[in-house]
Design a protein around this motif. Sequence first.
Motif, PDB file in Angstrom:
ATOM      1  N   LEU A 122      48.555  47.047  88.113  1.00  0.00           N
ATOM      2  CA  LEU A 122      48.079  45.691  88.359  1.00  0.00           C
ATOM      3  C   LEU A 122      46.562  45.624  88.341  1.00  0.00           C
ATOM      4  O   LEU A 122      45.877  46.577  88.704  1.00  0.00           O
ATOM      5  N   SER A 123      46.058  44.466  87.977  1.00  0.00           N
ATOM      6  CA  SER A 123      44.641  44.161  88.158  1.00  0.00           C
ATOM      7  C   SER A 123      44.447  43.755  89.617  1.00  0.00           C
ATOM      8  O   SER A 123      45.417  43.601  90.374  1.00  0.00           O
ATOM      9  N   VAL A 124      43.201  43.545  90.003  1.00  0.00           N
ATOM     10  CA  VAL A 124      42.917  43.028  91.336  1.00  0.00           C
ATOM     11  C   VAL A 124      43.677  41.715  91.544  1.00  0.00           C
ATOM     12  O   VAL A 124      44.322  41.502  92.570  1.00  0.00           O
ATOM     13  N   GLN A 125      43.622  40.841  90.552  1.00  0.00           N
ATOM     14  CA  GLN A 125      44.319  39.558  90.669  1.00  0.00           C
ATOM     15  C   GLN A 125      45.826  39.760  90.817  1.00  0.00           C
ATOM     16  O   GLN A 125      46.476  39.055  91.581  1.00  0.00           O
ATOM     17  N   GLY A 126      46.386  40.721  90.125  1.00  0.00           N
ATOM     18  CA  GLY A 126      47.810  41.015  90.256  1.00  0.00           C
ATOM     19  C   GLY A 126      48.168  41.481  91.656  1.00  0.00           C
ATOM     20  O   GLY A 126      49.197  41.086  92.210  1.00  0.00           O
ATOM     21  N   VAL A 127      47.331  42.310  92.246  1.00  0.00           N
ATOM     22  CA  VAL A 127      47.567  42.763  93.620  1.00  0.00           C
ATOM     23  C   VAL A 127      47.494  41.564  94.564  1.00  0.00           C
ATOM     24  O   VAL A 127      48.324  41.417  95.464  1.00  0.00           O
ATOM     25  N   GLN A 128      46.528  40.683  94.340  1.00  0.00           N
ATOM     26  CA  GLN A 128      46.418  39.496  95.189  1.00  0.00           C
ATOM     27  C   GLN A 128      47.666  38.621  95.060  1.00  0.00           C
ATOM     28  O   GLN A 128      48.161  38.090  96.057  1.00  0.00           O
ATOM     29  N   LEU A 129      48.174  38.468  93.862  1.00  0.00           N
ATOM     30  CA  LEU A 129      49.410  37.702  93.681  1.00  0.00           C
ATOM     31  C   LEU A 129      50.572  38.363  94.409  1.00  0.00           C
ATOM     32  O   LEU A 129      51.421  37.688  94.996  1.00  0.00           O
ATOM     33  N   HIS A 130      50.616  39.680  94.388  1.00  0.00           N
ATOM     34  CA  HIS A 130      51.672  40.400  95.108  1.00  0.00           C
ATOM     35  C   HIS A 130      51.590  40.136  96.610  1.00  0.00           C
ATOM     36  O   HIS A 130      52.612  39.894  97.260  1.00  0.00           O
ATOM     37  N   VAL A 131      50.377  40.139  97.156  1.00  0.00           N
ATOM     38  CA  VAL A 131      50.220  39.857  98.585  1.00  0.00           C
ATOM     39  C   VAL A 131      50.701  38.439  98.888  1.00  0.00           C
ATOM     40  O   VAL A 131      51.451  38.219  99.848  1.00  0.00           O
ATOM     41  N   LEU A 132      50.318  37.480  98.069  1.00  0.00           N
ATOM     42  CA  LEU A 132      50.792  36.101  98.267  1.00  0.00           C
ATOM     43  C   LEU A 132      52.309  36.010  98.152  1.00  0.00           C
ATOM     44  O   LEU A 132      52.964  35.291  98.915  1.00  0.00           O
ATOM     45  N   GLU A 133      52.873  36.742  97.186  1.00  0.00           N
ATOM     46  CA  GLU A 133      54.325  36.783  97.012  1.00  0.00           C
ATOM     47  C   GLU A 133      54.996  37.260  98.303  1.00  0.00           C
ATOM     48  O   GLU A 133      55.964  36.660  98.780  1.00  0.00           O
ATOM     49  N   GLU A 134      54.489  38.345  98.858  1.00  0.00           N
ATOM     50  CA  GLU A 134      55.059  38.906 100.089  1.00  0.00           C
ATOM     51  C   GLU A 134      54.942  37.928 101.253  1.00  0.00           C
ATOM     52  O   GLU A 134      55.896  37.719 101.998  1.00  0.00           O
ATOM     53  N   LEU A 135      53.759  37.340 101.413  1.00  0.00           N
ATOM     54  CA  LEU A 135      53.558  36.431 102.531  1.00  0.00           C
ATOM     55  C   LEU A 135      54.419  35.173 102.413  1.00  0.00           C
ATOM     56  O   LEU A 135      54.979  34.713 103.403  1.00  0.00           O
ATOM     57  N   ALA A 136      54.548  34.645 101.215  1.00  0.00           N
ATOM     58  CA  ALA A 136      55.390  33.453 101.025  1.00  0.00           C
ATOM     59  C   ALA A 136      56.847  33.776 101.330  1.00  0.00           C
ATOM     60  O   ALA A 136      57.537  33.003 102.016  1.00  0.00           O
ATOM     61  N   GLN A 137      57.303  34.910 100.832  1.00  0.00           N
ATOM     62  CA  GLN A 137      58.692  35.320 101.075  1.00  0.00           C
ATOM     63  C   GLN A 137      58.951  35.493 102.573  1.00  0.00           C
ATOM     64  O   GLN A 137      59.933  34.979 103.108  1.00  0.00           O
ATOM     65  N   HIS A 138      58.049  36.182 103.249  1.00  0.00           N
ATOM     66  CA  HIS A 138      58.264  36.457 104.669  1.00  0.00           C
ATOM     67  C   HIS A 138      58.019  35.227 105.544  1.00  0.00           C
ATOM     68  O   HIS A 138      58.640  35.101 106.603  1.00  0.00           O
ATOM     69  N   HIS A 139      57.161  34.315 105.096  1.00  0.00           N
ATOM     70  CA  HIS A 139      56.985  33.075 105.842  1.00  0.00           C
ATOM     71  C   HIS A 139      58.307  32.312 105.876  1.00  0.00           C
ATOM     72  O   HIS A 139      58.729  31.814 106.932  1.00  0.00           O
ATOM     73  N   GLY A 140      58.983  32.236 104.742  1.00  0.00           N
ATOM     74  CA  GLY A 140      60.297  31.591 104.708  1.00  0.00           C
ATOM     75  C   GLY A 140      61.312  32.325 105.571  1.00  0.00           C
ATOM     76  O   GLY A 140      62.128  31.698 106.264  1.00  0.00           O
ATOM     77  N   GLN A 141      61.282  33.640 105.530  1.00  0.00           N
ATOM     78  CA  GLN A 141      62.189  34.446 106.358  1.00  0.00           C
ATOM     79  C   GLN A 141      61.954  34.152 107.840  1.00  0.00           C
ATOM     80  O   GLN A 141      62.903  34.033 108.619  1.00  0.00           O
ATOM     81  N   ILE A 142      60.696  34.020 108.216  1.00  0.00           N
ATOM     82  CA  ILE A 142      60.360  33.712 109.610  1.00  0.00           C
ATOM     83  C   ILE A 142      60.900  32.347 110.009  1.00  0.00           C
ATOM     84  O   ILE A 142      61.411  32.163 111.112  1.00  0.00           O
ATOM     85  N   GLN A 143      60.814  31.370 109.117  1.00  0.00           N
ATOM     86  CA  GLN A 143      61.324  30.035 109.436  1.00  0.00           C
ATOM     87  C   GLN A 143      62.836  30.061 109.636  1.00  0.00           C
ATOM     88  O   GLN A 143      63.363  29.423 110.552  1.00  0.00           O
ATOM     89  N   ILE A 144      63.539  30.808 108.809  1.00  0.00           N
ATOM     90  CA  ILE A 144      64.989  30.924 108.970  1.00  0.00           C
ATOM     91  C   ILE A 144      65.320  31.679 110.252  1.00  0.00           C
ATOM     92  O   ILE A 144      66.228  31.296 111.003  1.00  0.00           O
ATOM     93  N   THR A 145      64.575  32.733 110.521  1.00  0.00           N
ATOM     94  CA  THR A 145      64.787  33.510 111.747  1.00  0.00           C
ATOM     95  C   THR A 145      64.564  32.637 112.971  1.00  0.00           C
ATOM     96  O   THR A 145      65.337  32.679 113.931  1.00  0.00           O
ATOM     97  N   ARG A 146      63.509  31.819 112.941  1.00  0.00           N
ATOM     98  CA  ARG A 146      63.245  30.883 114.043  1.00  0.00           C
ATOM     99  C   ARG A 146      64.447  29.980 114.276  1.00  0.00           C
ATOM    100  O   ARG A 146      64.896  29.786 115.396  1.00  0.00           O
TER     101      ARG A 146
END
Length: 155
Positions: A122-146
């Motif tokens: 990955l480029s730097v931008q690709g790594v940043q997209l991966h971090v956003l991907e992870e955070l978006a996925q887990h944010h949704g998981q947190i909402q369901i868990t709540r």
Amino acid sequence: MQDQNEYLYFLRRAFDGMLGVLEDLGDDLSNARPPLAGANSVYAITYHCAAVADYWTGHVIAGREVDRDRASEFTARGQGRQLRQQIDALFEQLEADLASVAPAARPLNTPPADFEGPDRPLSVQGVQLHVLEELAQHHGQIQITRDLLKQGGSA
């Protein structure tokens, strides 16, 4: 170098959503796991996301040494207030990590294969997209868990 304010804005939005759920649930429920096989607490998921952002941005992109025990992230317990302080401090560090980085550049480090990241360089931008991907996925998981925890389901 590219201004990273927009990227950090979206990271902050994701973390503020997670931290809002922690505050809504309080420390007891935030540390409870729903009664599902392999489920994690809201606190543990948020803690894991902070470690994801720190490791992938600080270590992979910027080359900073980051001591990470990925397996222990999923059993982490604590107070939401303290985690908010850790994440606030993390944002200061992320801003410094990204201050002189070009999006098309290659990251300074390669993550171990068992960190379950993308299966290609990955480029730097690709790594940043991966971090956003992870955070978006887990944010949704947190909402369901709540929602599960508020319905009275915890282990």
